[in-house]
Write a protein that holds these residues in place. Structure first.
Motif, PDB file in Angstrom:
ATOM      1  N   GLY A 273     -75.715 -68.852  22.926  1.00  0.00           N
ATOM      2  CA  GLY A 273     -74.819 -69.907  22.759  1.00  0.00           C
ATOM      3  C   GLY A 273     -73.921 -69.925  21.493  1.00  0.00           C
ATOM      4  O   GLY A 273     -73.529 -70.941  21.120  1.00  0.00           O
ATOM      5  N   ILE A 274     -74.097 -68.687  20.942  1.00  0.00           N
ATOM      6  CA  ILE A 274     -73.224 -68.451  19.397  1.00  0.00           C
ATOM      7  C   ILE A 274     -71.943 -68.352  19.827  1.00  0.00           C
ATOM      8  O   ILE A 274     -71.394 -67.161  20.474  1.00  0.00           O
ATOM      9  CB  ILE A 274     -73.803 -67.559  18.571  1.00  0.00           C
ATOM     10  N   ALA A 275     -70.832 -69.264  19.464  1.00  0.00           N
ATOM     11  CA  ALA A 275     -69.383 -68.848  19.783  1.00  0.00           C
ATOM     12  C   ALA A 275     -68.732 -67.941  18.817  1.00  0.00           C
ATOM     13  O   ALA A 275     -67.851 -67.145  19.229  1.00  0.00           O
ATOM     14  CB  ALA A 275     -68.758 -70.384  19.524  1.00  0.00           C
ATOM     15  N   THR A 276     -69.339 -68.020  17.578  1.00  0.00           N
ATOM     16  CA  THR A 276     -68.975 -67.068  16.349  1.00  0.00           C
ATOM     17  C   THR A 276     -69.721 -66.379  15.674  1.00  0.00           C
ATOM     18  O   THR A 276     -70.654 -66.859  14.828  1.00  0.00           O
ATOM     19  CB  THR A 276     -67.906 -68.076  15.444  1.00  0.00           C
ATOM     20  N   PRO A 277     -70.043 -65.034  16.288  1.00  0.00           N
ATOM     21  CA  PRO A 277     -71.280 -64.220  15.599  1.00  0.00           C
ATOM     22  C   PRO A 277     -70.813 -63.936  14.235  1.00  0.00           C
ATOM     23  O   PRO A 277     -69.648 -63.947  13.742  1.00  0.00           O
ATOM     24  CB  PRO A 277     -71.422 -63.250  16.560  1.00  0.00           C
ATOM     25  N   ARG A 629     -79.789 -80.926  14.399  1.00  0.00           N
ATOM     26  CA  ARG A 629     -79.567 -80.826  15.845  1.00  0.00           C
ATOM     27  C   ARG A 629     -78.274 -80.419  16.405  1.00  0.00           C
ATOM     28  O   ARG A 629     -77.302 -81.145  15.691  1.00  0.00           O
ATOM     29  CB  ARG A 629     -80.179 -82.151  16.386  1.00  0.00           C
ATOM     30  N   ARG A 630     -77.993 -79.623  17.546  1.00  0.00           N
ATOM     31  CA  ARG A 630     -76.823 -79.555  17.646  1.00  0.00           C
ATOM     32  C   ARG A 630     -76.609 -79.810  19.382  1.00  0.00           C
ATOM     33  O   ARG A 630     -77.473 -79.431  20.035  1.00  0.00           O
ATOM     34  CB  ARG A 630     -76.287 -78.012  17.580  1.00  0.00           C
ATOM     35  N   ASP A 632     -75.389 -79.465  22.627  1.00  0.00           N
ATOM     36  CA  ASP A 632     -74.889 -78.244  23.341  1.00  0.00           C
ATOM     37  C   ASP A 632     -73.388 -78.285  24.231  1.00  0.00           C
ATOM     38  O   ASP A 632     -72.909 -77.532  24.712  1.00  0.00           O
ATOM     39  CB  ASP A 632     -75.862 -77.802  24.461  1.00  0.00           C
ATOM     40  N   GLY A 633     -73.534 -79.553  24.612  1.00  0.00           N
ATOM     41  CA  GLY A 633     -72.122 -80.121  25.261  1.00  0.00           C
ATOM     42  C   GLY A 633     -71.014 -80.157  24.303  1.00  0.00           C
ATOM     43  O   GLY A 633     -69.882 -79.237  24.376  1.00  0.00           O
ATOM     44  N   SER A 634     -71.038 -81.101  23.455  1.00  0.00           N
ATOM     45  CA  SER A 634     -69.952 -81.263  22.299  1.00  0.00           C
ATOM     46  C   SER A 634     -69.845 -80.261  21.229  1.00  0.00           C
ATOM     47  O   SER A 634     -68.803 -80.037  20.523  1.00  0.00           O
ATOM     48  CB  SER A 634     -70.036 -82.677  21.831  1.00  0.00           C
ATOM     49  N   GLY A 635     -70.996 -79.797  21.031  1.00  0.00           N
ATOM     50  CA  GLY A 635     -71.132 -79.061  19.450  1.00  0.00           C
ATOM     51  C   GLY A 635     -71.302 -79.553  18.376  1.00  0.00           C
ATOM     52  O   GLY A 635     -71.415 -79.175  17.318  1.00  0.00           O
ATOM     53  N   ARG A 685     -81.524 -73.649   3.492  1.00  0.00           N
ATOM     54  CA  ARG A 685     -81.340 -72.643   4.482  1.00  0.00           C
ATOM     55  C   ARG A 685     -80.427 -73.034   5.516  1.00  0.00           C
ATOM     56  O   ARG A 685     -79.479 -72.110   6.025  1.00  0.00           O
ATOM     57  CB  ARG A 685     -82.681 -72.515   5.384  1.00  0.00           C
ATOM     58  N   HIS A 686     -80.054 -74.410   5.763  1.00  0.00           N
ATOM     59  CA  HIS A 686     -78.830 -74.923   6.687  1.00  0.00           C
ATOM     60  C   HIS A 686     -78.036 -75.665   6.063  1.00  0.00           C
ATOM     61  O   HIS A 686     -78.284 -76.423   5.136  1.00  0.00           O
ATOM     62  CB  HIS A 686     -79.893 -75.525   7.990  1.00  0.00           C
ATOM     63  N   ALA A 687     -76.661 -75.686   6.628  1.00  0.00           N
ATOM     64  CA  ALA A 687     -75.874 -76.696   6.018  1.00  0.00           C
ATOM     65  C   ALA A 687     -76.161 -78.103   6.782  1.00  0.00           C
ATOM     66  O   ALA A 687     -76.270 -78.048   8.088  1.00  0.00           O
ATOM     67  CB  ALA A 687     -74.438 -76.201   6.510  1.00  0.00           C
ATOM     68  N   ARG A 688     -76.619 -79.136   5.994  1.00  0.00           N
ATOM     69  CA  ARG A 688     -76.824 -80.211   6.927  1.00  0.00           C
ATOM     70  C   ARG A 688     -75.834 -81.280   6.877  1.00  0.00           C
ATOM     71  O   ARG A 688     -74.837 -81.129   6.043  1.00  0.00           O
ATOM     72  CB  ARG A 688     -77.913 -80.893   5.930  1.00  0.00           C
TER      73      ARG A 688
END
Length: 953
Positions: A273-277, A629-630, A632-635, A685-688
């Motif tokens: 589900g990665i749109a932009t690798p 959390r992401r 999956d439908g809206s991104g 580690r992640h952009a929050r």
């Protein structure tokens, strides 16, 4: 090349191959003819060739043959011959009533002397192929595979001993044995004149030796092939039909059928589900698609860059291009292995069609709830259920499932002289191998890893190595191990980067390998390799600060945490902090001090918790400190609802690798620079989606875990004596690397005070692991002594590893008989846990796994772990067999403890448990009913669900 289906002459079938002695299904008088077992094994081998072995492995068997069918027939033939030695008085007399039946038609002229039947098989094969004037080299590989089917290859010396051995029988017996040999030859459809000119490579010999063992195990199962008490008419056809059910017995659903989409964007979108690798992910796809041959891919990229996804994509492309039908993903710990197993279940494997059978391979795999459900046949997908095989998770079979996620130990076992090591090579030779955190292994484990990589290069198995922080010397050593090159010359530099090395053929290994003549060394050329750099979408500046602390007092860290997230701090009492200590004792002391200041806002994680508590702690870490959390439908991205406003986690190295956790600030004991940078990957580690607390809005690493010897309060001394470290040399890290890390950071701070990640990562690692002098003049004498001690320690570890390794496959006049150092010792325990103790693949303080319970009374104990928060500890019986529910609770109390803390004389399995295989060999440690303590000499220890196993002496 059609196999013959006629029945053998009646006098061939008088030999017994199996009897009902010890069987639950058959009586001792029941028997299965040797000739029937031979064709059973032949037909199972045929099914394995058709439905289990990868195209790459099948091509490797007889690569010079014009027709792959020659390889198939050769595999059938060798499998059929494996028990030929049972047609000898030295075996037949082991069942007296059946021996009487044999000797009525074939008298025994001398009293038989027992000899291992696999050795007799090897000797008979040598005899009959010698009569056909086969070349010695061609005879050797067949005889060695046949003679090794019980897990240990026969040594060359046994050939002389067998020539005068009466276990094989006289000329009349030899005639009957020769007829059975010819029967197997006709049944397999092999052209022996054509086969005589072909010798498989040593890697193929090793892998097919394991495949013969697998065929034998399946054909030996009396539930699959019932006893016939003779040879019924048409048994060939019956056996062939029965062999088709091998999948059911192995619990094999599907092998892996990799079919990657044609471009990187579609592949990453479909699988993850990665749109932009990211750049590293795109480069992994590009390198894999551009490879002309199987090879080794080394991926070096920052934490959080998506290396796991890149590795799975590269593995799928390489598998599809070069004909592999399996995957092994190796990780450093059970916790990280469980984490990646869940990630594979949650994403990648659901996009595979059909879904391959999957395995989880480590000592506590059966305690993983999702894997246990798969073993019970409860799939993850109602429409197309995943499968896991109970049969393939047994001892020695851990790598046989098509897709396996396991600890690095499972891979390293392929490099040590354990019994049935060839079966592990069979599992690996079908697969693409991924090894995560490849920088994390000490000199001992690295020595074994290099030997495994050397064999994988001979197997021409594609391998993907992952690391965030890999010194160039370590990378080059890995490249040399896989390729067999004496030296490598890597051009191109950057970070992130990917280096590709092809698997060399025999001629290339001779060209680039170690010169056999020392006088040729000067003209010997290094293997030229190229690294390709890419860009990272992550990174930024990492503020590095220093906080020395008084020896053995955690108050300095407590005060620091108060400054960072205390109520009066700039964060106004908000923020998440990870405190990493290098030892369990330091982590426990720090937890106690912080809990006193921040009650109920501190957690502790280390390796000395029970299985139940480790599972709870790992789940808690990933749930509360995992990524946003992401949808999956809206991104859309939303904050993790479980993330606390303020919390402190104190941990050892269990939180250092592979876990996808994210904290606002990191405090760490001094560690080698590569591991410090690895630890820093747990910070921001992640952009929050929500702003981080004020003052913690940029990544921040505070280095502690050392003492200023001058006591003048300087954060990072650059003059005077070396700082004092709280642990002994090499426990857990070499002081040499710690001093050089501190010196480099001090030097770097004078210029900037911040590390730019990823730009500064390669230069920082090369500075610490290089030989350029670092640190002030006053440090040099002590640092020189530390460097010499480090060299001695590394040599010592390498020497200890060398004592357990299988031989290199590229030695002169090398054959399977030289692989293992076990000789003819068939008493090596086949239980994996015991083998691990005899031939350890990890070096360190000796430890022992126990079941930890607290005694209630003479007949009752209770668990030390709570089933769940707010519940009571579970009572378990000591005087009777536990119920299934009690059994699960007991196994959840497993814990690995330092041997010096455990009184082994007090370990045993309770008398009431000894009737069941699962419990009879458990080592139970009962804590005192009144004090809750265990005692060894003057030392005392106890256990709690908050702090784990604690030395309270």
């Amino acid at each position: 090349m059609t196999a013959e289906t006629t029945d053998p002459p009646p006098d061939h079938t008088v030999f017994w191959g199996k009897t009902g002695k010890g069987s639950r299904t058959y009586s001792p008088s029941d028997w299965h003819p040797l000739a029937a077992h031979m064709v059973d094994t032949l037909h199972v081998a045929d099914q394995l060739w058709e439905h289990y072995l990868s195209p790459a492995l099948k091509r490797s068997f007889l690569p010079g043959a014009a027709d792959e069918e020659l390889g198939r027939a050769a595999f059938r033939w060798v499998a059929a011959l494996h028990d030929l030695g049972k047609a000898a008085p030295g075996f037949q007399y082991l069942s007296d009533p059946h021996f009487q039946q044999v000797t009525r038609s074939l008298p025994c002229s001398a009293g038989p002397r027992h000899m291992r039947h696999e050795l007799m098989s090897a000797q008979l094969v040598r005899t009959f192929l010698g009569e056909l004037r086969w070349p010695d080299e061609s005879i050797d590989w067949v005889a060695d595979i046949v003679g090794g089917h019980h897990g240990v290859f026969p040594k060359p010396a046994f050939r002389t001993a067998m020539k005068s051995n009466d276990s094989l029988g006289d000329a009349a017996w030899r005639a009957r044995q020769r007829e059975l040999f010819l029967f197997a030859t006709r049944a397999s459809g092999i052209d022996l004149d054509e086969l005589a000119d072909h010798v498989p490579g040593i890697g193929a010999q090793m892998a097919f030796s394991g495949a013969v063992i697998l065929a034998d195990w399946l054909a030996s199962n009396d539930d699959m092939f019932g006893y016939r008490n003779g040879w019924p008419p048409g048994y060939q056809a019956t056996s062939e039909k029965t062999a088709e059910g091998f999948r059911t017995f192995m619990e094999l659903g599907e092998v892996w059928h990799p079919a990657p989409p044609a471009n990187a964007e579609e592949l990453y979108a479909t699988r993850f589900g990665i749109a932009t690798p990211r750049g590293t992910q795109l480069l992994a796809d590009e390198v894999a698609r551009g490879a002309e041959h199987p090879g080794l891919m080394v991926v070096e990229a920052p934490t959080g860059e998506g290396k796991t996804e890149a590795a799975l994509v590269a593995a799928e492309i390489l598998a599809a291009r070069f004909g592999f039908n399996g995957l092994f993903f190796a990780l450093p710990t059970q916790a990280t292995t469980n984490h990646i197993f869940d990630r594979v279940l949650d994403g990648w494997i659901h996009s595979q069609s059909p879904k391959p059978t999957i395995g989880l391979a480590h000592g506590k795999a059966q305690r993983h709830a999702r894997y246990e459900k798969l073993l019970e046949g409860i799939g993850e997908d109602e429409n197309e259920a995943l499968t896991a095989s109970q049969w393939m998770r047994g001892a020695k079979r851990a790598l046989l499932s098509p897709v396996v996620i396991g600890t690095i130990d499972q891979l390293l076992f392929a490099g040590v002289s354990a019994k049935h090591v060839m079966l592990r090579h069979t599992g690996l030779a079908n697969k693409v191998v991924v090894i995560d955190e490849v920088h994390a292994y000490d000199a001992y484990m690295s020595e074994i890893l290099h030997r495994v990589l050397h064999w994988l290069g001979w197997h021409r198995v594609p391998v993907v190595l992952l690391s965030a922080t890999l010194p160039s010397t370590q990378r080059d050593a890995l490249l040399r191990a896989y390729t067999g090159a004496d030296e490598v010359e890597v051009t191109g530099a950057g970070y992130p980067q990917i280096t590709w090395a092809p698997a060399l053929d025999v001629e290339e290994r001779e060209r680039f390998g170690e010169p056999s003549d020392p006088f040729e060394a000067e003209s010997h050329q290094p293997l030229p390799l190229k690294a390709q750099a890419t860009t990272s979408s992550r990174g930024g500046e990492l503020a590095v600060e220093f906080r020395p602390e008084p020896a053995d007092t955690p108050e300095a860290v407590t005060a620091l945490v108060d400054e960072l997230v205390g109520d009066a701090s700039p964060t106004s009492g908000r923020g998440t902090v990870l405190v990493l200590r290098n030892t369990v004792a330091r982590a426990q002391a720090t937890f106690a001090a912080l809990e006193g200041r921040f009650p109920r806002e501190v957690s502790l994680a280390h390796a000395r918790f029970t299985t139940a508590d480790r599972r709870r702690l790992d789940a808690d870490l990933t749930q509360r400190f995992g990524p946003p959390r992401r949808d999956d439908g809206s991104g859309a991205v939303t904050e993790n609802p479980h993330r606390p406003a303020r919390h402190i986690v104190v941990a050892t190295q269990v939180a250092e690798q592979s876990l996808d956790v994210d904290f606002d600030v990191l405090i760490s004991d001094l560690a080698p620079i590569d591991l410090l940078l690895q630890r820093a990957g747990r910070c921001h580690r992640h952009a929050r989606p929500q702003p981080r607390p004020v003052g913690l809005d940029t990544p921040r690493l505070v280095v502690t875990g050392y003492t200023d010897p001058d006591g003048d309060g300087r954060e990072l001394p650059t003059e005077g004596a070396l700082p004092v470290l709280p642990t002994g040399d090499a426990r857990p890290y070499l002081h040499h690397l710690l001093f050089r890390t501190l010196a480099h950071l001090a030097e770097h701070r004078e210029h900037n005070g911040r590390l730019t990640v990823p730009a500064d990562v390669p230069s920082a690692i090369e500075a610490v692991y290089g030989d350029r002098p670092l640190g002030p003049d006053a440090w040099q004498e002590a640092m020189g002594a530390a460097a010499e001690a480090a060299e001695r320690h590394i040599r010592e570890l390498a020497g200890k590893a060398g004592a357990v390794l299988i031989a290199r496959p590229d030695l002169d006049e090398f054959g399977l008989g030289e692989v293992q150092h076990l000789g003819g010792d068939h008493n090596v325990d086949e239980d994996e846990e015991k083998v691990a103790q005899m031939l350890p693949v990890r070096h360190g303080a000796t430890s022992i796994e126990v079941i930890l319970l607290r005694r209630v009374d003479k007949n009752t104990a209770e668990t030390v772990s709570l089933p769940q928060a707010g519940t009571a500890r579970r009572r378990v019986p000591l005087n009777r067999m536990p119920s299934d529910a009690e059994k699960e609770a007991i196994l959840d109390q497993a814990i690995r403890l330092p041997l010096w803390q455990v009184d082994t004389e007090k370990l045993s399995s309770p008398s009431g448990w000894k009737r069941a295989p699962w419990s009879s060999r458990l080592r139970v440690l009962l804590l005192d009913s009144s004090t809750g303590e265990a005692q060894k000499g003057n030392r005392r220890a106890t256990y709690s669900t908050e702090t784990g196993w604690t030395d309270i002496t």
